[in-house]
Design a protein around this motif. Structure first.
Motif, PDB file in Angstrom:
ATOM      1  N   ARG A  12      39.021  46.361  46.193  1.00 13.85           N
ATOM      2  CA  ARG A  12      40.136  46.921  46.952  1.00 13.85           C
ATOM      3  C   ARG A  12      41.392  46.097  46.697  1.00 13.85           C
ATOM      4  O   ARG A  12      41.398  44.888  46.927  1.00 13.85           O
ATOM      5  N   ILE A  13      42.431  46.741  46.197  1.00 17.04           N
ATOM      6  CA  ILE A  13      43.709  46.072  45.932  1.00 17.04           C
ATOM      7  C   ILE A  13      44.711  46.528  46.982  1.00 17.04           C
ATOM      8  O   ILE A  13      45.057  47.713  47.052  1.00 17.04           O
ATOM      9  N   PRO A  14      45.224  45.619  47.827  1.00 20.43           N
ATOM     10  CA  PRO A  14      46.193  46.014  48.854  1.00 20.43           C
ATOM     11  C   PRO A  14      47.515  46.428  48.225  1.00 20.43           C
ATOM     12  O   PRO A  14      47.857  46.004  47.108  1.00 20.43           O
ATOM     13  N   ASN A  17      50.070  44.211  46.261  1.00 18.75           N
ATOM     14  CA  ASN A  17      49.729  43.683  44.933  1.00 18.75           C
ATOM     15  C   ASN A  17      49.865  44.717  43.834  1.00 18.75           C
ATOM     16  O   ASN A  17      49.482  44.466  42.689  1.00 18.75           O
ATOM     17  N   PHE A  18      50.417  45.897  44.169  1.00 14.16           N
ATOM     18  CA  PHE A  18      50.544  46.950  43.167  1.00 14.16           C
ATOM     19  C   PHE A  18      51.505  46.571  42.048  1.00 14.16           C
ATOM     20  O   PHE A  18      51.427  47.114  40.934  1.00 14.16           O
ATOM     21  N   GLN A  19      52.458  45.660  42.305  1.00 12.71           N
ATOM     22  CA  GLN A  19      53.425  45.304  41.272  1.00 12.71           C
ATOM     23  C   GLN A  19      52.797  44.411  40.200  1.00 12.71           C
ATOM     24  O   GLN A  19      53.380  44.226  39.127  1.00 12.71           O
ATOM     25  N   ARG A  20      51.601  43.886  40.465  1.00 15.36           N
ATOM     26  CA  ARG A  20      50.924  43.013  39.512  1.00 15.36           C
ATOM     27  C   ARG A  20      50.119  43.835  38.511  1.00 15.36           C
ATOM     28  O   ARG A  20      49.793  44.989  38.740  1.00 15.36           O
ATOM     29  N   GLN A  21      49.785  43.214  37.395  1.00 15.24           N
ATOM     30  CA  GLN A  21      48.883  43.849  36.440  1.00 15.24           C
ATOM     31  C   GLN A  21      47.526  44.075  37.125  1.00 15.24           C
ATOM     32  O   GLN A  21      47.033  43.208  37.851  1.00 15.24           O
ATOM     33  N   LEU A  22      46.924  45.253  36.875  1.00 17.04           N
ATOM     34  CA  LEU A  22      45.668  45.594  37.546  1.00 17.04           C
ATOM     35  C   LEU A  22      44.574  44.568  37.249  1.00 17.04           C
ATOM     36  O   LEU A  22      43.858  44.139  38.159  1.00 17.04           O
ATOM     37  N   ASN A  23      44.475  44.144  35.991  1.00 17.05           N
ATOM     38  CA  ASN A  23      43.435  43.175  35.625  1.00 17.05           C
ATOM     39  C   ASN A  23      43.597  41.860  36.388  1.00 17.05           C
ATOM     40  O   ASN A  23      42.619  41.268  36.851  1.00 17.05           O
ATOM     41  N   GLU A  24      44.842  41.389  36.510  1.00 14.67           N
ATOM     42  CA  GLU A  24      45.091  40.137  37.221  1.00 14.67           C
ATOM     43  C   GLU A  24      44.716  40.269  38.692  1.00 14.67           C
ATOM     44  O   GLU A  24      44.108  39.366  39.272  1.00 14.67           O
ATOM     45  N   ALA A  25      45.111  41.379  39.302  1.00 11.84           N
ATOM     46  CA  ALA A  25      44.811  41.581  40.716  1.00 11.84           C
ATOM     47  C   ALA A  25      43.309  41.675  40.953  1.00 11.84           C
ATOM     48  O   ALA A  25      42.777  41.125  41.927  1.00 11.84           O
ATOM     49  N   ILE A  26      42.599  42.348  40.049  1.00 14.97           N
ATOM     50  CA  ILE A  26      41.144  42.482  40.185  1.00 14.97           C
ATOM     51  C   ILE A  26      40.465  41.128  40.001  1.00 14.97           C
ATOM     52  O   ILE A  26      39.546  40.775  40.751  1.00 14.97           O
ATOM     53  N   ASP A  27      40.909  40.346  38.999  1.00 14.47           N
ATOM     54  CA  ASP A  27      40.337  39.002  38.800  1.00 14.47           C
ATOM     55  C   ASP A  27      40.474  38.163  40.059  1.00 14.47           C
ATOM     56  O   ASP A  27      39.524  37.486  40.489  1.00 14.47           O
TER      57      ASP A  27
END
Length: 212
Positions: A12-14, A17-27
């Motif tokens: 779950r990505i709040p 954090n949408f402005q970040r790269q998806l991979n970075e946020a998931i890591d």
């Protein structure tokens, strides 16, 4: 000692954090959720190794966060049985010698798995090996902080997941003027993952025993 374990989870990505790269946020979310946590029957999670596959992300009604199914590999501390490890003595007790790896403390070498004959010194709170020589017995102490080589003989996983509320009926408050009953003692918290070791073999035990 360390293994790669393949896992699948929905991350779950709040919204912030949408402005970040998806991979970075998931890591970051995976490490926040799993790092330094014990997964039952898997081991102690250390860090994310890589992401294998990302499914499509979804936003559900009533929740502004995105949800992404992720297949990934995680670095896990899970020694195999009979593996030889080197740690440091954390402390000794009647239960045996407690060993730490620095990042993992729940390692126990029970009295019957020490070099024999072994004896517990109550005054010093240390175990010692009564080593027999031609000149007589010498007491080799297992002091705190000493490096120790041991073999893993067993592992114990305990499910520490939260349980539901107690089904017992709530106690009635005491009548006016009477003292309330003392609360029951807290149950000792069990370690979710414990390693059992032995040093009852040639070459095992304190490194100083064999290096001198």
């Amino acid at each position: 000692m360390f293994v790669l374990v393949e896992m699948i989870d929905t991350v779950r990505i709040p919204p912030w954090n949408f402005q970040r790269q998806l991979n970075e946020a998931i890591d970051e979310e995976l490490n926040k959720k799993l790092a330094n946590k014990v997964v039952y029957s898997v081991g102690l999670c250390i860090c994310l190794f890589d992401v294998i596959k990302l499914d499509d992300s979804y936003i559900f009604p009533g929740d502004g966060a995105s949800h992404t199914k992720v297949q990934f590999r995680y670095v896990v501390f899970h020694p195999f049985l009979d593996e030889i490890l080197v740690g440091k003595i954390k402390y000794c007790s009647q239960e045996g010698v407690h060993v730490t790896m620095g990042f993992f403390d729940d390692i126990l070498i029970p009295p019957e798995s020490l070099q024999q004959p072994a004896k517990f010194d109550e005054a010093e709170q240390v175990w010692l090996w009564e080593y027999e020589t031609d000149e007589g017995a010498h007491d080799l102490y297992m002091d705190q902080g000493e490096e120790i080589r041991f073999r893993v003989t067993d592992e114990i996983f305990v499910d520490t997941s939260p349980t539901g509320p107690s089904s017992a009926e709530p106690e009635c408050p005491p009548p006016p003027g009477e003292a309330a009953a003392a609360p029951a003692e807290d149950v000792k918290k069990e370690a979710p993952y414990t390693l059992i070791g032995t040093i009852c073999e040639p070459g095992l035990g304190l490194l100083s025993w064999w290096n001198n």
